[in-house]
Design a protein around this motif. Structure first.
Motif, PDB file in Angstrom:
ATOM      1  N   UNK A 197      13.361 -36.647   6.189  1.00 18.49           N
ATOM      2  CA  UNK A 197      14.427 -36.111   7.040  1.00 18.49           C
ATOM      3  C   UNK A 197      14.263 -36.605   8.475  1.00 18.49           C
ATOM      4  N   UNK A 198      13.006 -36.627   8.957  1.00 21.88           N
ATOM      5  CA  UNK A 198      12.739 -37.126  10.309  1.00 21.88           C
ATOM      6  C   UNK A 198      13.127 -38.598  10.421  1.00 21.88           C
ATOM      7  N   UNK A 199      12.865 -39.377   9.376  1.00 21.01           N
ATOM      8  CA  UNK A 199      13.248 -40.790   9.376  1.00 21.01           C
ATOM      9  C   UNK A 199      14.761 -40.946   9.494  1.00 21.01           C
ATOM     10  N   UNK A 200      15.486 -40.120   8.748  1.00 14.75           N
ATOM     11  CA  UNK A 200      16.948 -40.201   8.774  1.00 14.75           C
ATOM     12  C   UNK A 200      17.491 -39.864  10.161  1.00 14.75           C
ATOM     13  N   UNK A 201      16.913 -38.835  10.781  1.00 15.85           N
ATOM     14  CA  UNK A 201      17.340 -38.450  12.129  1.00 15.85           C
ATOM     15  C   UNK A 201      17.036 -39.563  13.125  1.00 15.85           C
ATOM     16  N   UNK A 202      15.814 -40.103  13.029  1.00  6.06           N
ATOM     17  CA  UNK A 202      15.404 -41.170  13.954  1.00  6.06           C
ATOM     18  C   UNK A 202      16.279 -42.404  13.787  1.00  6.06           C
ATOM     19  N   UNK A 203      16.563 -42.790  12.541  1.00  8.61           N
ATOM     20  CA  UNK A 203      17.394 -43.968  12.291  1.00  8.61           C
ATOM     21  C   UNK A 203      18.784 -43.792  12.901  1.00  8.61           C
ATOM     22  N   UNK A 204      19.356 -42.586  12.757  1.00 12.23           N
ATOM     23  CA  UNK A 204      20.685 -42.328  13.316  1.00 12.23           C
ATOM     24  C   UNK A 204      20.666 -42.419  14.841  1.00 12.23           C
TER      25      UNK A 204
ATOM     26  N   UNK B 130       2.279 -39.445   9.519  1.00 13.18           N
ATOM     27  CA  UNK B 130       2.950 -40.614   8.955  1.00 13.18           C
ATOM     28  C   UNK B 130       3.443 -41.577  10.015  1.00 13.18           C
ATOM     29  N   UNK B 131       3.625 -42.826   9.599  1.00 11.54           N
ATOM     30  CA  UNK B 131       4.224 -43.847  10.443  1.00 11.54           C
ATOM     31  C   UNK B 131       5.299 -44.565   9.639  1.00 11.54           C
ATOM     32  N   UNK B 132       6.426 -44.827  10.272  1.00  8.81           N
ATOM     33  CA  UNK B 132       7.528 -45.525   9.607  1.00  8.81           C
ATOM     34  C   UNK B 132       8.091 -46.560  10.569  1.00  8.81           C
ATOM     35  N   UNK B 133       8.235 -47.797  10.095  1.00  7.44           N
ATOM     36  CA  UNK B 133       8.854 -48.820  10.943  1.00  7.44           C
ATOM     37  C   UNK B 133      10.330 -48.901  10.601  1.00  7.44           C
ATOM     38  N   UNK B 134      11.140 -48.798  11.635  1.00  4.52           N
ATOM     39  CA  UNK B 134      12.592 -48.815  11.478  1.00  4.52           C
ATOM     40  C   UNK B 134      13.148 -50.059  12.155  1.00  4.52           C
TER      41      UNK B 134
ATOM     42  N   UNK C 134      23.075 -50.714   8.804  1.00  5.12           N
ATOM     43  CA  UNK C 134      22.534 -49.529   9.467  1.00  5.12           C
ATOM     44  C   UNK C 134      21.031 -49.632   9.667  1.00  5.12           C
ATOM     45  N   UNK C 135      20.515 -48.875  10.642  1.00  6.10           N
ATOM     46  CA  UNK C 135      19.076 -48.833  10.870  1.00  6.10           C
ATOM     47  C   UNK C 135      18.399 -48.321   9.610  1.00  6.10           C
ATOM     48  N   UNK C 136      17.250 -48.900   9.261  1.00  6.19           N
ATOM     49  CA  UNK C 136      16.615 -48.544   8.000  1.00  6.19           C
ATOM     50  C   UNK C 136      15.099 -48.668   8.115  1.00  6.19           C
ATOM     51  N   UNK C 137      14.399 -47.937   7.249  1.00  5.33           N
ATOM     52  CA  UNK C 137      12.947 -47.984   7.196  1.00  5.33           C
ATOM     53  C   UNK C 137      12.522 -49.181   6.346  1.00  5.33           C
TER      54      UNK C 137
END
Length: 328
Positions: free
Chosen positions: A56-63, A306-310, A316-319
């Motif tokens: 969910x955090x990834x989705x928010x960050x990507x947006x 965790x770490x995620x590269x976007x 669209x922005x993506x992991x």
């Protein structure tokens, strides 16, 4: 009726006590396993839930990154105070935090090689820039050159070491033999396996390196490069050429709205005096494309980091990769 002697009664009692002891051990073991099974199940559920919150955090960050990039396609700036700022994310149970930084401002380990006809070849420019970065961080230049050469050999396809480099033979002699990867770096931590990289060297380099999924020289966004990241600007020039104090001062004087033009950035006398080549000038940009999201979710007794590269473009922005570590 048979007469039972005291010794027989004692033996029978002993047998009964032994059986009770055995049953007690079995019961205790069963209970312990049930408790362990319940704990493992609970931890598994907590871990799964924590990972859902990370998604969910990834989705928010990507947006939000999409919005940041779309706000001004010509440049990415620090407007909005988004860089390196820890944000709390409301979740039903436990707590969660997230932080985004511009991960393009780094030394790209995959700039140590170039690709030609499907083969990876060592890049002299990439090695020089890694050497320059290490020297800026206080590493002896000879040590830095050897590490940069070994890292290039780790990623290139051939079996022929570059000057000061190391190929398979150098790893076969280790206490636990292994071989060079002979492919680009998948993650910065892979550098720890390279000959000459000890714990002290890796600890010094870790905050400054990345492994971007492209074999290009490091591209720095000078609109988001912080004064304390001056060694990254210095690495674009030959080892020791740029004074770090001057680099920090120049970055600190950046306009609050960004440079707006690369001509404006390079026009500074302290940079013009270094006579940057067209290649170096091409490594400086005003936009960002890679972002690193760092999350921490606490759920029950579990803490999941965790770490995620976007990647922002193409939209669209993506992991493109993620990693997790957990502490109970």
């Amino acid at each position: 009726m048979k007469y039972v002697t005291p010794s027989e009664r004692g033996a029978a009692l002993l047998s009964v006590l032994l059986m009770v002891a055995v049953l007690a051990v079995i019961a205790a073991t069963t209970l312990d396993r049930l408790t362990l099974s319940s704990k493992l199940s609970s931890n598994g559920n907590a871990l799964a839930q924590a990972r859902m919150f990370t998604y969910a955090a990834e989705a928010i960050a990507a947006a939000r990154i999409e919005d940041l990039v779309a706000r001004d396609a010509a440049q990415t700036t620090l407007a909005g105070d988004w860089l390196g700022k820890q944000q709390s994310i409301p979740i039903p149970v436990g707590s969660a935090t997230a932080m985004v930084r511009d991960t393009g401002n780094c030394f790209n380990l995959n700039s140590l090689v170039t690709e030609t006809d499907g083969r990876y070849l060592a890049s002299a420019t990439g090695m020089t820039q890694m050497t320059s970065l290490m020297v800026s961080l206080g590493t002896d230049e000879n040590v830095a050159r050897a590490v940069a050469a070994a890292a290039a050999d780790w990623a290139d396809s051939d079996m022929m070491p570059v000057a000061n480099g190391v190929e398979d033979e150098g790893y076969r002699s280790e206490a636990t033999p292994y071989l060079a990867a002979n492919r680009p770096f998948a993650h910065p931590s892979e550098l720890r396996a390279v000959k000459g990289v000890n714990n002290a060297i890796y600890a010094k380099l870790q905050p400054w390196i990345c492994a971007l999924p492209e074999l290009v020289l490091s591209r720095l966004n000078v609109n988001t490069l912080l004064p304390e990241q001056a060694p990254l600007l210095a690495m674009l020039f030959p080892p020791g050429s740029m004074n770090l104090a001057i680099a920090r001062s120049h970055l600190a004087k950046r306009p609050s709205s960004g440079y707006g033009s690369l001509i404006r950035f390079w026009a500074a006398p302290e940079l013009a005096a270094l006579e940057p080549s067209s290649q170096v000038q091409g490594q400086v940009k005003l936009t960002s494309n890679y972002f690193l999201l760092t999350t921490q979710v606490t759920f029950g007794e579990l803490t999941l980091a965790g770490q995620s590269m976007i990647v922002a473009s193409p939209a669209p922005a993506r992991v493109i990769w993620r990693s997790w570590g957990e502490d109970e």
